[in-house]
Scaffold this motif. Structure first.
Motif, mmCIF file in Angstrom:
data_model
loop_
_atom_site.group_PDB
_atom_site.id
_atom_site.type_symbol
_atom_site.label_atom_id
_atom_site.label_comp_id
_atom_site.label_asym_id
_atom_site.label_seq_id
_atom_site.Cartn_x
_atom_site.Cartn_y
_atom_site.Cartn_z
ATOM 1 N N GLU A 34 66.865 38.130 -39.135
ATOM 2 C CA GLU A 34 67.775 36.980 -39.154
ATOM 3 C C GLU A 34 67.008 35.693 -39.429
ATOM 4 O OE1 GLU A 34 70.868 37.489 -39.122
ATOM 5 O OE2 GLU A 34 70.861 39.573 -38.449
ATOM 6 N N PHE A 35 65.837 35.533 -38.822
ATOM 7 C CA PHE A 35 65.054 34.317 -39.031
ATOM 8 C C PHE A 35 64.691 34.145 -40.504
ATOM 9 C CE2 PHE A 35 63.195 34.954 -34.491
ATOM 10 C CZ PHE A 35 64.378 34.475 -33.936
ATOM 11 N N GLU A 36 64.200 35.221 -41.119
ATOM 12 C CA GLU A 36 63.761 35.127 -42.509
ATOM 13 C C GLU A 36 64.918 34.828 -43.454
ATOM 14 O OE1 GLU A 36 61.924 38.937 -42.870
ATOM 15 O OE2 GLU A 36 59.918 38.181 -42.397
ATOM 16 N N LYS A 37 66.097 35.333 -43.114
ATOM 17 C CA LYS A 37 67.263 35.128 -43.963
ATOM 18 C C LYS A 37 67.852 33.729 -43.798
ATOM 19 C CE LYS A 37 71.077 37.101 -42.683
ATOM 20 N NZ LYS A 37 72.093 38.150 -42.369
ATOM 21 N N GLU A 38 67.849 33.196 -42.582
ATOM 22 C CA GLU A 38 68.594 31.966 -42.298
ATOM 23 C C GLU A 38 67.750 30.698 -42.252
ATOM 24 O OE1 GLU A 38 72.069 34.161 -39.596
ATOM 25 O OE2 GLU A 38 70.369 33.167 -38.637
ATOM 26 N N LEU A 39 66.500 30.789 -41.806
ATOM 27 C CA LEU A 39 65.711 29.568 -41.647
ATOM 28 C C LEU A 39 65.529 28.777 -42.944
ATOM 29 C CD1 LEU A 39 63.002 30.645 -39.048
ATOM 30 C CD2 LEU A 39 64.802 28.944 -38.740
ATOM 31 N N PRO A 40 65.443 29.414 -44.130
ATOM 32 C CA PRO A 40 65.348 28.608 -45.355
ATOM 33 C C PRO A 40 66.578 27.751 -45.617
ATOM 34 C CG PRO A 40 64.570 30.843 -45.759
ATOM 35 C CD PRO A 40 65.208 30.854 -44.406
ATOM 36 N N TYR A 41 67.659 27.960 -44.870
ATOM 37 C CA TYR A 41 68.890 27.191 -45.055
ATOM 38 C C TYR A 41 69.247 26.359 -43.820
ATOM 39 C CZ TYR A 41 69.499 30.181 -49.127
ATOM 40 O OH TYR A 41 69.319 30.810 -50.322
ATOM 41 N N ILE A 42 68.298 26.224 -42.892
ATOM 42 C CA ILE A 42 68.583 25.466 -41.675
ATOM 43 C C ILE A 42 68.246 23.996 -41.882
ATOM 44 C CG2 ILE A 42 67.870 25.083 -39.284
ATOM 45 C CD1 ILE A 42 69.733 27.404 -39.566
ATOM 46 N N ASP A 43 69.205 23.144 -41.523
ATOM 47 C CA ASP A 43 69.030 21.697 -41.547
ATOM 48 C C ASP A 43 68.847 21.238 -40.102
ATOM 49 O OD1 ASP A 43 69.060 18.992 -42.172
ATOM 50 O OD2 ASP A 43 71.239 18.875 -42.227
ATOM 51 N N PHE A 54 71.527 31.178 -31.687
ATOM 52 C CA PHE A 54 72.765 31.339 -30.938
ATOM 53 C C PHE A 54 73.902 31.700 -31.890
ATOM 54 C CE2 PHE A 54 70.324 27.898 -28.833
ATOM 55 C CZ PHE A 54 70.091 28.507 -27.610
ATOM 56 N N THR A 55 74.822 32.511 -31.414
ATOM 57 C CA THR A 55 76.024 32.830 -32.181
ATOM 58 C C THR A 55 77.249 32.400 -31.393
ATOM 59 O OG1 THR A 55 75.981 35.078 -31.268
ATOM 60 C CG2 THR A 55 75.013 34.759 -33.444
ATOM 61 N N GLY A 56 78.284 31.975 -32.130
ATOM 62 C CA GLY A 56 79.486 31.476 -31.483
ATOM 63 C C GLY A 56 80.742 31.990 -32.152
ATOM 64 N N PRO A 57 81.855 31.315 -31.927
ATOM 65 C CA PRO A 57 83.131 31.740 -32.515
ATOM 66 C C PRO A 57 83.055 31.781 -34.035
ATOM 67 C CG PRO A 57 83.436 30.016 -30.852
ATOM 68 C CD PRO A 57 81.972 30.093 -31.124
ATOM 69 N N ASN A 58 83.777 32.720 -34.615
ATOM 70 C CA ASN A 58 83.859 32.862 -36.071
ATOM 71 C C ASN A 58 82.479 33.097 -36.706
ATOM 72 O OD1 ASN A 58 86.697 32.253 -35.956
ATOM 73 N ND2 ASN A 58 86.137 30.075 -35.822
ATOM 74 N N ASN A 59 81.590 33.757 -35.933
ATOM 75 C CA ASN A 59 80.241 34.078 -36.418
ATOM 76 C C ASN A 59 79.421 32.842 -36.779
ATOM 77 O OD1 ASN A 59 80.540 36.929 -36.234
ATOM 78 N ND2 ASN A 59 81.756 36.897 -38.121
ATOM 79 N N ASP A 60 79.746 31.706 -36.167
ATOM 80 C CA ASP A 60 78.938 30.508 -36.369
ATOM 81 C C ASP A 60 77.535 30.737 -35.811
ATOM 82 O OD1 ASP A 60 81.017 29.197 -37.531
ATOM 83 O OD2 ASP A 60 81.617 28.079 -35.739
ATOM 84 N N VAL A 61 76.547 30.144 -36.468
ATOM 85 C CA VAL A 61 75.148 30.299 -36.062
ATOM 86 C C VAL A 61 74.551 28.919 -35.810
ATOM 87 C CG1 VAL A 61 72.848 31.053 -36.784
ATOM 88 C CG2 VAL A 61 74.842 32.462 -37.315
#
Length: 591
Positions: free
Chosen positions: A184-193, A120-127
């Protein structure tokens, strides 16, 4: 925690975006599919509605929701495992682009993970991310299941919790390399808590394959609890070597099949007849079975919950010597509370002698009578794998009278057992032909052409199929594929329906009841007497507001108009004149 009456999963709630966010990408995996459930899937993602219950007819909400998810959704499933619907719906064809069939490596392996990954994306490009790990497939099956929902946020430092999830995604990517969500998954999932459920403080994602078992036991095991609808004695023996106390919860018929002697080291419980018969849900008493999978191990004060897709079988887990064969996915949740231990969970699920829960009961073994299958298991598996591994192709060609001819080929020679016949059908017609090198169906409407091919295996002398499958074939529409535009033209067949669609497109917060209120399967009505008032009132105001605040809504209207070029009679002249002004305004702003 695990009540089948009070803790039902509401998919509408689990799939809707967080407040102020919108869906950017969604990925789902399933062993089996139901096309009627898949029709509901975009509804759940776009209109905050549940996946439970069937949506009859071809409604405006279905058409709009599927359009909104174009390019943002991929559903991976085992080829062949699509339920043949009782009735053809033209909107099924609009789902084809989001479906990715997976063929397992051998006839004795399965593509079996059951997850949803939502970005999901939100205000200020929050993910934000959401991961649903399930034991159920994408069907209307009401069996008793276990699921976990995890909410995730981006951190600056690397995280390890998504390692197993990334392993699964790497296996899926070659089958749908054009899906933008993978980047997007490959770039972001290693940094998801991931936020842990209440009571748990540790989390790991575990992908199962021929190279890896989807379990992580940790240290020495004190006790173990297994919930599984399907069992294999070798996998149970492997688990039984760990710990002292062993609890097994399954279906009565499966426990009887394995037998009392093979299970002498397990304390066995079966799902209560009250739950199976649906009596536990007095408002909607329908039969339900066990589909939950949980392997809970206790290491001293630490409990590890493994839940997800894997049954306690050699195919899913191996047995310590033989490797697993399936593709599976599990999540391991770790906690230290006493209420998370196998003993406490067993107590919750069976209750006490004085106050039984009515969910699981101590199993009393009975002998079972083996029934002879008309198509032996190994022969069935080999034939099924040959059919789903075939290179099914449909070539659709428009004929001189405007109808379509479909030629179907399977690309390989399928060895059919003696005494059996394979029949191939077209979903829209229900007409089957005996499998040949090339099969042909004539006289089809363009909107009857679909990539779904039902297959059935008939045994000589039997009236019912011994095996039913439905595969997704590659589809070549000669002259171009404009079925979506054709469907739009057929369903929006009056000025009234057109204006209703426009009005709802211009309502960013339209109630789902308003979308569901218009059934597009009905014939159009006469010219709306209040059309002039509508154009000069609410629609005009909404167009002005959208031009100023939500220009993307004008893009959706332009897409609708382009789709209806074949049937311009449904577009009121007054609206065309009004739209010309806003179109010029929109183009001017982009210069």
């Amino acid at each position: 925690m695990l009540s089948p009456k009070d803790d039902r999963v509401d998919y509408g709630d689990k799939l809707r975006p967080p407040q102020g966010f919108e869906l950017s990408y969604a990925l789902a995996t399933s062993f089996t599919l139901d096309l009627e459930t898949l029709i509901c899937l975009p509804i759940a993602l776009c209109f905050d509605n549940t996946l439970e219950g069937k949506l009859e007819g071809e409604k405006l909400a279905l058409l709009e929701a599927i359009g909104q998810l174009s390019g943002r959704l991929k559903v991976f499933f085992q080829q062949g495992n699509i339920k043949v619907p009782l009735q053809f719906n033209r909107l099924f064809t609009l789902l084809e682009d989001c479906l990715v069939p997976i063929v397992p490596a051998t006839e004795f392996s399965s593509f079996h993970p059951k997850i949803w990954l939502l970005r999901f994306t939100g205000p200020n490009n929050d993910v934000r991310y959401r991961l649903l790990v399930l034991s159920r497939n994408l069907t209307f099956d009401r069996s008793w299941d276990i699921a976990v929902t995890l909410e995730g946020e981006l951190r600056e430092s690397p995280q390890t919790e998504s390692n197993g999830l990334l392993q699964l995604l790497r296996e899926l990517k070659p089958s749908a390399a054009n899906f933008s969500g993978f980047k997007e998954f490959e770039k972001e999932l290693p940094y998801i808590d991931w936020k842990k459920p209440l009571g748990f403080n540790g989390l790991k994602t575990l992908a199962g394959s021929e190279q890896s078992v989807p379990l992580d036991f940790g240290g020495d095991t004190t006790s173990i609890l297994v919930i599984s609808p399907f069992l294999h004695p070798n996998a149970l023996n492997w688990l039984q070597k760990r710990g002292v106390d062993h609890y097994l919860l399954s279906r009565a018929e499966e426990l009887n099949r394995i037998g009392k002697d093979s299970l002498k080291d397990w304390d066995c419980y079966a799902l209560s007849d009250r739950v199976v018969s649906g009596e536990d849900d007095l408002e909607d008493a329908r039969e339900q079975s066990l589909h939950a999978k949980l392997i809970l191990v206790q290491n001293g004060a630490t409990s590890h919950w493994h839940l997800g897709s894997a049954n306690t079988t050699v195919a899913a887990l191996g047995d310590g010597e033989d490797k697993p064969r399936n593709t599976e996915f599990m999540v391991r949740l770790t906690g230290h509370r006493e209420e998370l231990t196998p003993h406490k969970i067993l107590q919750e699920l069976k209750g006490t002698k004085e106050k039984p829960s009515g969910i699981f009961v101590q199993h009393e073994f009975n002998d079972i009578t083996e029934t002879e299958e008309p198509l032996a298991d190994i022969a069935r598996r080999r034939l099924e794998h040959a059919l789903i591994n075939a290179l099914w192709k449909i070539t659709a060609t428009e004929t001189d009278d405007g109808s379509y001819c479909c030629e179907v080929s399977c690309g390989i020679q399928v060895n059919v057992p003696v005494g059996c016949t394979v029949e191939v059908g077209l979903l829209a017609t229900g007409i089957y032909q005996v499998l040949q090198t090339l099969m042909r169906w004539d006289g089809l409407a363009q909107t009857q052409v679909s990539a779904f091919l039902p297959l059935r295996v008939m045994v000589d002398g039997d009236a019912k199929p011994a095996l039913t499958l439905m595969v997704k074939a590659s589809l070549d529409m000669k002259g171009g594929d404009n079925r979506s535009q054709k469907i739009m033209n057929e369903l929006i067949d009056s000025e009234e329906k057109f204006m209703a669609y426009v009005r709802l497109l211009l309502m960013p917060d339209a109630e789902k009841s308003e979308w569901f209120g218009l059934d597009l399967s009905r014939k159009g009505t006469a010219h709306n007497e209040s059309l002039d008032r509508t154009l000069n009132g609410p629609v005009l105001e909404s167009l002005l507001y959208s031009a100023a605040r939500h220009p993307e809504q004008l893009d959706r209207i332009e897409s609708l108009l382009n789709s209806l070029q074949e049937n311009k009679a449904t577009i009121p002249e007054e609206f065309s004149q009004l739209w010309a002004l806003f179109k010029n305004h929109k183009q001017g702003k982009r210069r």
